[in-house]
Enzyme design. Structure first.
Site, PDB file in Angstrom:
ATOM      1  N   LYS A  13      -4.067   3.147  -3.926  1.00 50.14           N
ATOM      2  CA  LYS A  13      -5.355   4.194  -3.525  1.00 50.14           C
ATOM      3  C   LYS A  13      -6.006   4.676  -4.590  1.00 50.14           C
ATOM      4  O   LYS A  13      -5.277   4.851  -5.801  1.00 50.14           O
ATOM      5  CB  LYS A  13      -4.797   5.455  -2.421  1.00 50.14           C
ATOM      6  CG  LYS A  13      -3.717   6.231  -3.387  1.00 50.14           C
ATOM      7  CD  LYS A  13      -4.023   7.149  -4.181  1.00 50.14           C
ATOM      8  CE  LYS A  13      -3.127   8.138  -4.812  1.00 50.14           C
ATOM      9  NZ  LYS A  13      -3.193   9.031  -5.942  1.00 50.14           N
ATOM     10  N   PRO A  96      -0.430  -1.156 -11.364  1.00 49.41           N
ATOM     11  CA  PRO A  96       0.533  -0.467 -12.411  1.00 49.41           C
ATOM     12  C   PRO A  96       1.140   0.783 -12.211  1.00 49.41           C
ATOM     13  O   PRO A  96       0.600   1.651 -11.085  1.00 49.41           O
ATOM     14  CB  PRO A  96      -0.899  -0.241 -13.623  1.00 49.41           C
ATOM     15  CG  PRO A  96      -2.008  -0.969 -12.959  1.00 49.41           C
ATOM     16  CD  PRO A  96      -1.774  -1.043 -11.507  1.00 49.41           C
ATOM     17  N   GLY A  98       2.735   4.576 -13.168  1.00 47.41           N
ATOM     18  CA  GLY A  98       2.228   5.790 -13.655  1.00 47.41           C
ATOM     19  C   GLY A  98       0.948   5.711 -14.080  1.00 47.41           C
ATOM     20  O   GLY A  98       0.249   6.317 -15.121  1.00 47.41           O
ATOM     21  N   ALA A  99       0.112   5.471 -13.072  1.00 47.66           N
ATOM     22  CA  ALA A  99      -1.416   5.267 -13.097  1.00 47.66           C
ATOM     23  C   ALA A  99      -2.128   6.107 -12.160  1.00 47.66           C
ATOM     24  O   ALA A  99      -3.499   5.926 -12.239  1.00 47.66           O
ATOM     25  CB  ALA A  99      -1.742   3.547 -12.703  1.00 47.66           C
ATOM     26  N   GLY A 102      -0.409   5.535  -6.756  1.00 51.19           N
ATOM     27  CA  GLY A 102       0.350   5.664  -5.412  1.00 51.19           C
ATOM     28  C   GLY A 102       0.855   4.383  -5.132  1.00 51.19           C
ATOM     29  O   GLY A 102       1.577   3.906  -4.264  1.00 51.19           O
ATOM     30  N   SER A 105       4.603   4.800  -3.732  1.00 48.48           N
ATOM     31  CA  SER A 105       4.499   5.518  -2.445  1.00 48.48           C
ATOM     32  C   SER A 105       3.874   4.495  -1.344  1.00 48.48           C
ATOM     33  O   SER A 105       4.747   4.618  -0.228  1.00 48.48           O
ATOM     34  CB  SER A 105       3.589   6.444  -2.398  1.00 48.48           C
ATOM     35  OG  SER A 105       4.058   7.468  -3.408  1.00 48.48           O
ATOM     36  N   SER A 106       3.218   3.470  -1.726  1.00 41.60           N
ATOM     37  CA  SER A 106       2.607   2.564  -0.705  1.00 41.60           C
ATOM     38  C   SER A 106       3.603   1.502  -0.546  1.00 41.60           C
ATOM     39  O   SER A 106       3.773   1.140   0.655  1.00 41.60           O
ATOM     40  CB  SER A 106       1.488   1.830  -1.519  1.00 41.60           C
ATOM     41  OG  SER A 106       0.732   0.891  -0.559  1.00 41.60           O
ATOM     42  N   ASP A 138       2.996  11.633  -1.277  1.00 40.72           N
ATOM     43  CA  ASP A 138       1.763  10.800  -0.916  1.00 40.72           C
ATOM     44  C   ASP A 138       2.115   9.619   0.132  1.00 40.72           C
ATOM     45  O   ASP A 138       1.304   8.742   0.558  1.00 40.72           O
ATOM     46  CB  ASP A 138       1.362  10.011  -2.225  1.00 40.72           C
ATOM     47  CG  ASP A 138       0.692  10.968  -3.216  1.00 40.72           C
ATOM     48  OD1 ASP A 138       0.360  11.875  -2.894  1.00 40.72           O
ATOM     49  OD2 ASP A 138       0.392  10.315  -4.436  1.00 40.72           O
TER      50      ASP A 138
END
EC number: 2.7.1.148
Length: 284
Positions: A13, A96, A98-99, A102, A105-106, A138
């Site tokens: 996202k 990636p 730490g980008a 999400g 979470s996804s 998230d």
């Protein structure tokens, strides 16, 4: 019917808008944000392991810690639904870490949906959302695949229509931005009351050049990591109609209305940034 294997896609996202409000008494922060799923995605193959009692994650291209969102999703689902079998999950990571996209979470949300389907447990949406919120703020959003205005710590989700006829470029400047660190830089005080600058629902359907959207983390993270600020400026210099940092960083994205412009921009930016992705919005 119990299925032996399921293939899943876990989409990233971007945050078209992210305003951080006060810090709550439970330690979380209230936010007002516009989340939009994009075409960049991890791929997961989930298989039943009737002779096992745990979740084994196989990742050929990335080392995942023993405690990760996939195993957490399995454990929370198992405890709630009462399943006894183990699973294996083979994941091809494209999002990636730490980008601010999400990815973890996804992945977790996809596993929850996959488990509900694989074992035919028939959990209702509210049950899945309750499990998801235990894993991360998230995760409930990723149970759907539509743009949404997200409020609270992530538990209040209102689906919205976002004009999605844009081409996107995403730059990951090889900086892992830790969300707790980003929040600490903001310095919000506990129970601090901040009112939203505006209602984002009023603007979601407008042309991106008319959006008043912003990201509360940009100022502090641009100071901490000038490379993130440069990546955003490079997108705008190369013709992006709208650009913003996603989440708590460190990726930045640009939206383009013109296909020729985005193709030229992508070829130039790819030469400078090793992790540069073309994407489409999945927001209808």
């Amino acid at each position: 019917m119990i299925k032996s294997a399921i293939s899943l896609k876990a989409h990233a996202k971007i945050n078209l808008h992210l305003e951080v409000l006060g810090k709550r008494s439970d330690g979380f922060h209230d936010i007002v944000s516009v989340f939009a799923p994009i075409s960049l995605a991890d791929e997961l193959l989930m298989q039943r392991k009737p002779d096992k009692k745990e979740c084994k994650v196989l990742s050929p291209l990335a080392e995942l810690p023993a405690e990760n969102t996939i195993t957490r999703a399995y454990e929370e689902f198992k405890n709630f639904a009462g399943i006894s079998e183990g699973i294996s999950v083979r994941i091809l990571k494209r999002i990636p870490e730490g980008a601010g996209l999400g990815g973890g979470s996804s992945d977790a949300a996809s596993v929850l949906r996959g488990l509900n389907d694989m074992f035919s447990t028939g959990l209702a949406e509210e049950d899945l959302r309750a499990i998801a919120l235990k894993i991360g703020s998230d995760v409930p959003f990723f149970l759907g695949n539509e743009a949404a205005v997200v409020r609270g710590r992530g538990e209040t989700i209102k689906r919205v229509s976002v004009f999605s006829d844009y081409f996107g470029i995403l730059i990951y400047p090889e900086i892992k931005s830790a969300t707790p660190r980003a929040y600490s830089l903001l310095g919000r005080k506990e129970s601090e009351i901040l009112n939203p600058a505006f209602n984002p629902e009023l603007f979601c359907g407008k042309d991106c050049r008319e959006w008043p959207f912003f990201n509360s983390f940009e100022d502090v993270l641009f100071t901490e990591y000038p490379a993130i600020k440069k990546a955003k400026q490079d997108l705008l210099t190369n013709g992006a109609d709208f650009a913003l940092m996603s989440g708590a960083g460190s990726s930045v994205f640009g939206l383009f209305k013109n296909e020729k412009t985005v193709k030229n921009a992508y070829s130039k930016l790819l030469a400078e940034y090793g992790r540069c992705f073309f994407f489409l919005l999945l927001a209808f």
